[in-house]
Design a protein around this motif. Sequence first.
Motif, mmCIF file in Angstrom:
data_model
loop_
_atom_site.group_PDB
_atom_site.id
_atom_site.type_symbol
_atom_site.label_atom_id
_atom_site.label_comp_id
_atom_site.label_asym_id
_atom_site.label_seq_id
_atom_site.Cartn_x
_atom_site.Cartn_y
_atom_site.Cartn_z
ATOM 1 N N ARG A 22 -0.201 -4.131 3.853
ATOM 2 C CA ARG A 22 0.066 -3.324 2.606
ATOM 3 C C ARG A 22 1.513 -2.882 2.306
ATOM 4 O O ARG A 22 1.457 -2.506 0.870
ATOM 5 N N ILE A 23 2.684 -3.257 3.019
ATOM 6 C CA ILE A 23 3.887 -2.570 2.261
ATOM 7 C C ILE A 23 4.277 -3.405 1.044
ATOM 8 O O ILE A 23 4.623 -2.902 0.249
ATOM 9 N N ASP A 24 4.224 -4.706 1.303
ATOM 10 C CA ASP A 24 4.568 -5.433 -0.019
ATOM 11 C C ASP A 24 3.578 -5.155 -1.162
ATOM 12 O O ASP A 24 4.305 -4.751 -2.377
ATOM 13 N N ALA A 25 2.462 -5.177 -1.045
ATOM 14 C CA ALA A 25 1.558 -4.480 -2.185
ATOM 15 C C ALA A 25 1.823 -3.293 -2.881
ATOM 16 O O ALA A 25 1.744 -2.907 -4.170
ATOM 17 N N ALA A 26 2.126 -2.218 -1.710
ATOM 18 C CA ALA A 26 2.592 -1.004 -2.076
ATOM 19 C C ALA A 26 3.900 -0.907 -2.950
ATOM 20 O O ALA A 26 3.866 -0.126 -3.879
ATOM 21 N N PRO A 33 11.459 0.567 -3.980
ATOM 22 C CA PRO A 33 11.604 0.224 -2.608
ATOM 23 C C PRO A 33 10.978 1.772 -1.811
ATOM 24 O O PRO A 33 10.781 2.526 -2.461
ATOM 25 N N LEU A 34 10.837 1.419 -0.541
ATOM 26 C CA LEU A 34 9.967 2.416 0.174
ATOM 27 C C LEU A 34 11.050 2.797 1.480
ATOM 28 O O LEU A 34 11.857 2.055 1.893
ATOM 29 N N THR A 35 11.131 4.296 1.537
ATOM 30 C CA THR A 35 11.693 4.813 2.822
ATOM 31 C C THR A 35 10.723 4.546 4.067
ATOM 32 O O THR A 35 9.561 3.974 3.932
ATOM 33 N N LEU A 36 10.994 4.672 5.225
ATOM 34 C CA LEU A 36 10.212 4.384 6.478
ATOM 35 C C LEU A 36 9.131 5.228 6.448
ATOM 36 O O LEU A 36 7.962 4.968 6.724
ATOM 37 N N ALA A 37 9.317 6.537 5.980
ATOM 38 C CA ALA A 37 8.318 7.626 6.065
ATOM 39 C C ALA A 37 7.185 7.025 5.145
ATOM 40 O O ALA A 37 5.926 7.326 5.460
ATOM 41 N N GLU A 38 7.590 6.577 3.974
ATOM 42 C CA GLU A 38 6.469 6.218 3.102
ATOM 43 C C GLU A 38 5.714 4.938 3.648
ATOM 44 O O GLU A 38 4.424 4.920 3.563
ATOM 45 N N LYS A 39 6.389 4.068 4.151
ATOM 46 C CA LYS A 39 5.867 2.817 4.980
ATOM 47 C C LYS A 39 4.585 3.346 6.133
ATOM 48 O O LYS A 39 3.764 2.716 5.673
ATOM 49 N N ALA A 43 0.670 2.805 5.515
ATOM 50 C CA ALA A 43 -0.085 1.874 6.523
ATOM 51 C C ALA A 43 -1.132 2.543 7.253
ATOM 52 O O ALA A 43 -2.091 1.967 7.809
ATOM 53 N N HIS A 44 -1.164 4.108 7.234
ATOM 54 C CA HIS A 44 -2.132 4.886 7.559
ATOM 55 C C HIS A 44 -2.799 5.447 6.572
ATOM 56 O O HIS A 44 -3.999 6.387 7.033
ATOM 57 N N LEU A 45 -3.048 5.224 5.287
ATOM 58 C CA LEU A 45 -3.667 5.624 4.097
ATOM 59 C C LEU A 45 -5.339 4.951 4.819
ATOM 60 O O LEU A 45 -5.655 4.063 4.799
ATOM 61 N N ALA A 46 -5.989 6.260 4.279
ATOM 62 C CA ALA A 46 -7.466 5.892 4.409
ATOM 63 C C ALA A 46 -7.875 4.741 3.378
ATOM 64 O O ALA A 46 -8.644 3.771 3.558
ATOM 65 N N ASP A 47 -7.617 5.016 2.102
ATOM 66 C CA ASP A 47 -7.598 4.233 0.952
ATOM 67 C C ASP A 47 -6.347 3.920 0.532
ATOM 68 O O ASP A 47 -5.630 4.549 -0.190
ATOM 69 N N PRO A 48 -5.912 2.367 0.804
ATOM 70 C CA PRO A 48 -4.477 2.002 0.474
ATOM 71 C C PRO A 48 -4.181 2.021 -0.979
ATOM 72 O O PRO A 48 -3.073 1.968 -1.368
#
Length: 527
Positions: A22-26, A33-39, A43-48
């Motif tokens: 998910r992370i690269d796609a997000a 770029p993403l913070t750790l919290a966002e990552k 990664a835990h979204l029900a709908d990515p």
Amino acid sequence: MAVTASTPIELVNAAYARFDERIDAARTRLGHPLTLAEKILIAHLADPDAEIERGGTYNDLNPDRVAMQDATAQMALLQFVTAGLPQVAVPSTVHCDHLIQAKENAHVDLLAAEETNAEVYDFLESVSAKYGLGFWKPGAGIIHQVVLENYAFPGGMMIGTDSHTPNAGGLGMVAIGVGGADAVDVMTGFPFNVRWPRLIGVHLTGELNGWASPKDIILKVADILTVKGGTGAIVEYFGPGAASISATGKGTICNMGAEIGATTSLFGYDDAMARYLKATGREAIADAANAVAHHLRSDDEVLANPADHFDEVVEIDLSTLQPHINGPFTPDLAREVGELGAEARENGWPLEVSSALVGSCTNSSYEDITRAASILRHAAENGLRVKTELMITPGSEQVRATIERDGLLETFEAAGATVLANACGPCIGQWNRTAVSEGEKNTIVNSYNRNFPKRNDGISTTHAFVTSPETTVALALAGTLDFNPLTDTLTNDQGEEITLAVPVGEELPARGFDPGEAGFIAPPENA
């Protein structure tokens, strides 16, 4: 998946696989770029592919696990039973830590709690067995310390029915305190719904030294952000200073994020977390985290230009940070410890310390206890004794057994301290305090987290001050608030002026942790 006294490596690997997916796609979809919290949240979204807007959208998330303490678990499990399901949908645990009242000592108080609360404990244990939950017996430890020792893992997500659940952020986990209804939703297989949080970054530079401790970092953050400053936000700590803090020290900081209203707090994965995972028997999780370490911290672009990626950034130089003490009546009324005496006299706060308390889920790590004990040993060697009631609360049976084996409990007991049960005790008001009555103004100092009126002893006129374990011990030796351990001296029985030695701690026990008496009861395999 079997419920055990630790997080199965299969669960961890499944969580890390979602990062890869998910992370690269997000990053591409969101265009930044993403913070750790966002990552972790992504990664835990029900709908990515769900729309995300900080402070705007409400999103469904699938936590990895649920933890409940015994006071809140009662209604939550009663509600779960009505769902008619054969077992919980995610790994879940119950921890018996809130109902043990501090009165005499660990042994007596635990026996009294087991007798008084027998019906509650029997209910929680039987429901846990029937529906596939892990059960931690009374005396096993405080929920947050037990979670840190056994269940938390970098990049994971959990919810817990207690406000200090964010303690697990010390191991890089998004851990959110919730109400019982939210826990029931997740245990029945529904997602956890929350407004996508704002992001506050705390940039740490330098390195702690002398009397300064991790507790002083969060006391300073509370001073800066106040009790409302973190509302609706995740606080993420980063920078070169973060690497110098132990995993349990990070847990202390994240734990008290609840006092600024934060959704949760966390640190990026580093060597200190790996050391703690290995020391607590989780080498496989440390290896798995090392393999995906690039996912378990904010992106380099975020760290290089934090102001462009966080909604707010706080700067703290650890090299210049001094010991703090916050209170009374609110955890964000802060000052350096050396300034408290004058302020107390000006406001009419009692200078005499009537009780000093060390421990709780916030500050009962091996490192905390070794630093506090080092002061007591030096004091004893120089003819100094504590001048007020001193109590210590181990955070878990593992901590208690280890500090007993290594002679640290003996140091406290030799100083006249009372060792309380491995439970919340006075931190949450479970303190049968008879020496002080309502209406009697008095001062206590503690290494806990929360200090509003009546919080610790049910007495509205108790002035509670929150500080580190080492500063708590120093003030117990002085017996008064107008003592600065950095500059002042104490007089021993021979009339000698003694300067307290700078506290010395050990991050982890050299001989490893002693697990002590087993406190975990797994549900039957056919539950």
